[in-house]
Structure formats: C-alpha cells, structure tokens
Design a protein around this motif. Structure first.
Motif, PDB file in Angstrom:
ATOM      1  N   SER A  23     -12.440 -15.008   4.667  1.00  0.00           N
ATOM      2  CA  SER A  23     -11.980 -13.989   3.619  1.00  0.00           C
ATOM      3  C   SER A  23     -12.789 -14.682   2.410  1.00  0.00           C
ATOM      4  O   SER A  23     -13.096 -13.955   1.417  1.00  0.00           O
ATOM      5  N   ALA A  24     -12.729 -16.223   2.374  1.00  0.00           N
ATOM      6  CA  ALA A  24     -13.254 -16.823   1.253  1.00  0.00           C
ATOM      7  C   ALA A  24     -14.880 -16.386   1.080  1.00  0.00           C
ATOM      8  O   ALA A  24     -15.498 -16.308  -0.233  1.00  0.00           O
ATOM      9  N   THR A  25     -15.494 -16.528   2.224  1.00  0.00           N
ATOM     10  CA  THR A  25     -17.002 -16.061   1.967  1.00  0.00           C
ATOM     11  C   THR A  25     -17.112 -14.640   1.613  1.00  0.00           C
ATOM     12  O   THR A  25     -18.106 -14.436   0.631  1.00  0.00           O
ATOM     13  N   GLU A  26     -16.297 -13.822   2.036  1.00  0.00           N
ATOM     14  CA  GLU A  26     -16.350 -12.481   1.686  1.00  0.00           C
ATOM     15  C   GLU A  26     -16.343 -12.182  -0.047  1.00  0.00           C
ATOM     16  O   GLU A  26     -16.961 -11.492  -0.464  1.00  0.00           O
ATOM     17  N   LEU A  27     -15.036 -13.052  -0.392  1.00  0.00           N
ATOM     18  CA  LEU A  27     -14.896 -12.901  -1.703  1.00  0.00           C
ATOM     19  C   LEU A  27     -16.130 -13.525  -2.580  1.00  0.00           C
ATOM     20  O   LEU A  27     -16.400 -12.695  -3.691  1.00  0.00           O
ATOM     21  N   LEU A  28     -16.816 -14.449  -2.269  1.00  0.00           N
ATOM     22  CA  LEU A  28     -17.816 -15.095  -2.751  1.00  0.00           C
ATOM     23  C   LEU A  28     -18.824 -14.418  -2.998  1.00  0.00           C
ATOM     24  O   LEU A  28     -19.745 -14.180  -3.899  1.00  0.00           O
ATOM     25  N   GLN A  29     -19.110 -13.699  -1.813  1.00  0.00           N
ATOM     26  CA  GLN A  29     -20.301 -12.713  -1.624  1.00  0.00           C
ATOM     27  C   GLN A  29     -20.092 -11.558  -2.719  1.00  0.00           C
ATOM     28  O   GLN A  29     -20.835 -11.189  -3.433  1.00  0.00           O
ATOM     29  N   TYR A  30     -18.905 -11.065  -2.837  1.00  0.00           N
ATOM     30  CA  TYR A  30     -18.684  -9.839  -3.749  1.00  0.00           C
ATOM     31  C   TYR A  30     -18.630 -10.450  -5.349  1.00  0.00           C
ATOM     32  O   TYR A  30     -19.347  -9.714  -6.039  1.00  0.00           O
ATOM     33  N   LEU A  31     -18.113 -11.547  -5.570  1.00  0.00           N
ATOM     34  CA  LEU A  31     -18.607 -12.376  -6.663  1.00  0.00           C
ATOM     35  C   LEU A  31     -20.074 -12.236  -7.304  1.00  0.00           C
ATOM     36  O   LEU A  31     -20.263 -12.051  -8.397  1.00  0.00           O
ATOM     37  N   THR A  32     -20.705 -12.657  -6.276  1.00  0.00           N
ATOM     38  CA  THR A  32     -22.166 -12.777  -6.516  1.00  0.00           C
ATOM     39  C   THR A  32     -22.668 -11.572  -6.867  1.00  0.00           C
ATOM     40  O   THR A  32     -23.460 -11.341  -7.715  1.00  0.00           O
ATOM     41  N   VAL A  33     -22.179 -10.171  -5.973  1.00  0.00           N
ATOM     42  CA  VAL A  33     -22.719  -8.939  -6.298  1.00  0.00           C
ATOM     43  C   VAL A  33     -22.495  -8.547  -7.785  1.00  0.00           C
ATOM     44  O   VAL A  33     -23.094  -7.838  -8.437  1.00  0.00           O
ATOM     45  N   ILE A  34     -20.850  -8.845  -8.138  1.00  0.00           N
ATOM     46  CA  ILE A  34     -20.551  -8.575  -9.561  1.00  0.00           C
ATOM     47  C   ILE A  34     -21.295  -9.294 -10.546  1.00  0.00           C
ATOM     48  O   ILE A  34     -21.756  -8.575 -11.509  1.00  0.00           O
ATOM     49  N   ASN A  35     -21.783 -10.354 -10.414  1.00  0.00           N
ATOM     50  CA  ASN A  35     -22.472 -11.208 -11.363  1.00  0.00           C
ATOM     51  C   ASN A  35     -23.874 -10.554 -11.606  1.00  0.00           C
ATOM     52  O   ASN A  35     -24.335 -10.341 -12.521  1.00  0.00           O
ATOM     53  N   ARG A  36     -24.744 -10.214 -10.186  1.00  0.00           N
ATOM     54  CA  ARG A  36     -25.942  -9.761 -10.528  1.00  0.00           C
ATOM     55  C   ARG A  36     -26.097  -8.394 -10.560  1.00  0.00           C
ATOM     56  O   ARG A  36     -27.062  -8.115 -11.617  1.00  0.00           O
ATOM     57  N   GLN A  37     -25.304  -7.671  -9.921  1.00  0.00           N
ATOM     58  CA  GLN A  37     -25.529  -6.272 -10.174  1.00  0.00           C
ATOM     59  C   GLN A  37     -24.689  -5.511 -11.417  1.00  0.00           C
ATOM     60  O   GLN A  37     -25.482  -4.685 -12.053  1.00  0.00           O
ATOM     61  N   GLU A  38     -23.541  -6.130 -11.634  1.00  0.00           N
ATOM     62  CA  GLU A  38     -22.865  -5.439 -12.749  1.00  0.00           C
ATOM     63  C   GLU A  38     -23.009  -6.519 -13.997  1.00  0.00           C
ATOM     64  O   GLU A  38     -22.364  -6.081 -15.150  1.00  0.00           O
ATOM     65  N   LYS A  39     -23.797  -7.318 -13.857  1.00  0.00           N
ATOM     66  CA  LYS A  39     -24.108  -8.276 -14.991  1.00  0.00           C
ATOM     67  C   LYS A  39     -22.663  -8.982 -15.610  1.00  0.00           C
ATOM     68  O   LYS A  39     -22.636  -8.905 -16.897  1.00  0.00           O
TER      69      LYS A  39
END
Length: 258
Positions: free
Chosen positions: A178-194
């Motif tokens: 679950s931690a890995t999934e959340l961190l991957q989502y945060l990375t997406v938010i950071n990169r794609q949603e700026k």
C-alpha cells in the motif's frame, strides 16, 4: 517565485528557565512543482517545521512565505481561508469520517466554496481517476482497504487544487504494498498535475520517491541531497546521510525493492 520560502525561522518553547529550541534559524525555498522531503532523527524538529509551513503553529523568530504571502503573520480569519484554498493535508491516520461515503469525504473541503455542480463533479472525477478510486466513491471508509483509505485522504487533500500538498508520515500506517502504491500516486500527482509536495518522513524508502531531501538535526538544517540518478542510487544516498547524522545505517535499512 518560490512556492514556499522559509526565512531564518526559529521556534522556542517553554519559559525563561526551561527554554527548548525546537528550530534554530532555518532557511530554504521550495520551487514550483518540487517534491521535497524532510528527514532527521526523532526530536530533530521535522514536525515542528512542517507545522510552521502548514500554518498550524507560528515561528518565534523569522517568517514563512507561501506564494509570496507572509502566512506566519496572517490573522486567523484570513489564515483559515488560506489553508482551505491553498493547502492540502495528508495525515498518517487518514482522518476520514466513517459516517460519510468516500465521495462525501473527498468533497468536504469544497463545502464552503459555492462551486457549481459540474465543476465539483469534474474535480471529483479527475482526482478519483488519478488515484484509482473511481469505483469506491459510494462505499464507506470501513468498506475499503487501509491503502485505499489513504488514497481517499490524498484525494480529499487534492480536490481543492492546492498550491502545496503537505504529507506527515503518509505511509506510516500502511503495509509495504500500500505504501508503494501511494508513493507512486504521489509521484504521478507531482509530475502530471504539477502539484508541489512537501513530505515529512523517517523512512528512507518513502523519501526515495522525493526529488530533494532536507535533513534536520537538533533544530537546524544539517544538509540536503538532490536526486540525480535512479531511485536505488538516491535511496543509498539517503541511508548514508542517515548514518552520518545518527539516524540509522545501511545495514538496518529496508531495501527499496519492494
């Protein structure tokens, strides 16, 4: 223009004969779209620093600027609006309301914004798709997994399109998957949603998803490292720095290959 500018911030607790310097003359900037982590040994001042930036507490000396506004001197009424509109918070214990559905929990921050229904639905759809929780919207928190609850909490923080997303040990209650999934989502938010993200953690694996790490020791800015290579290399740098400041060592760290 920096999203966050911490300028010579100090925080002193206690009375005249028992003063504790939680922070001592800390200065740094966070630029737009950065993903920054704060690390340090227990008691180093990480949470105190986060509270200064989150406007939960005020510095004894110095000032904190967010979007060029001196938030450390704002009056409470203006500060409440600023928090709601410009800051998103992800907490370790989720803080979801069990009596509300996932949809209702995520929409709570918009309750006072008087937005039209189409705008609200568009935001909800976008955030839930990014976080992979579109199918959970009509469920209640106790009907979804712990990892999904944390993603719901993340969605609630994102729904207002905040200037700054603040995360305090967001993986502390999660298993490794679950931690890995959340961190991957945060990375997406950071990169794609700026989205600019500031994350406090003691865990090297969690920190390895950041692009820059600020290390705090004894209330002072001890060092910083910037990710230039792959995440495994950055993880090793974090472990080495933790060993340097007394926060751990390479042999008692969890490998990031999980």
């Amino acid at each position: 223009m920096a999203v966050v500018s911490v300028q010579q911030v100090s925080k002193v607790y206690g009375h005249r004969f028992s003063l504790v310097n939680a922070l001592n003359n800390i200065s740094f900037d966070i630029e737009p779209w950065e993903f920054v982590g704060i690390m340090g040994p227990s008691g180093a001042g990480k949470t105190t620093l986060l509270n200064m930036i989150a406007t939960i507490d005020r510095p004894t000396h110095g000032q904190v600027l967010i979007k060029d506004q001196v938030v450390s001197r704002m009056r409470e009424a203006k500060l409440a609006n600023f928090r709601r509109q410009d800051l998103g918070f992800i907490f370790q214990d989720f803080n979801l309301l069990d009596s509300l559905t996932v949809r209702e929990n995520m929409l709570l921050p918009l309750a006072l914004d008087k937005l039209s229904v189409p705008v609200i639905e568009k935001r909800l759809d976008k955030v839930s798709r990014v976080l992979g929780i579109s199918s959970l919207l009509d469920r209640y928190p106790d009907e979804v997994s712990i990892g999904q609850r944390q993603r719901v909490a993340c969605g609630r923080a994102m729904i207002t399109n905040p200037t700054l997303l603040l995360a305090d040990e967001p993986t502390g209650s999660l298993d490794s998957k679950s931690a890995t999934e959340l961190l991957q989502y945060l990375t997406v938010i950071n990169r794609q949603e700026k989205t600019t993200i500031l994350l406090v953690t003691h865990d090297a694996f969690t920190a390895s998803y950041c692009r820059r790490i600020l290390f705090i020791k004894d209330g002072q800015l001890f060092s910083e490292i910037v990710r230039n290579g792959d995440r495994q290399q950055f993880f090793n740098q974090i472990i080495d720095m933790q060993a340097t400041i007394g926060g751990g060592g390479r042999f008692n760290a969890v490998t990031p290959n999980r």
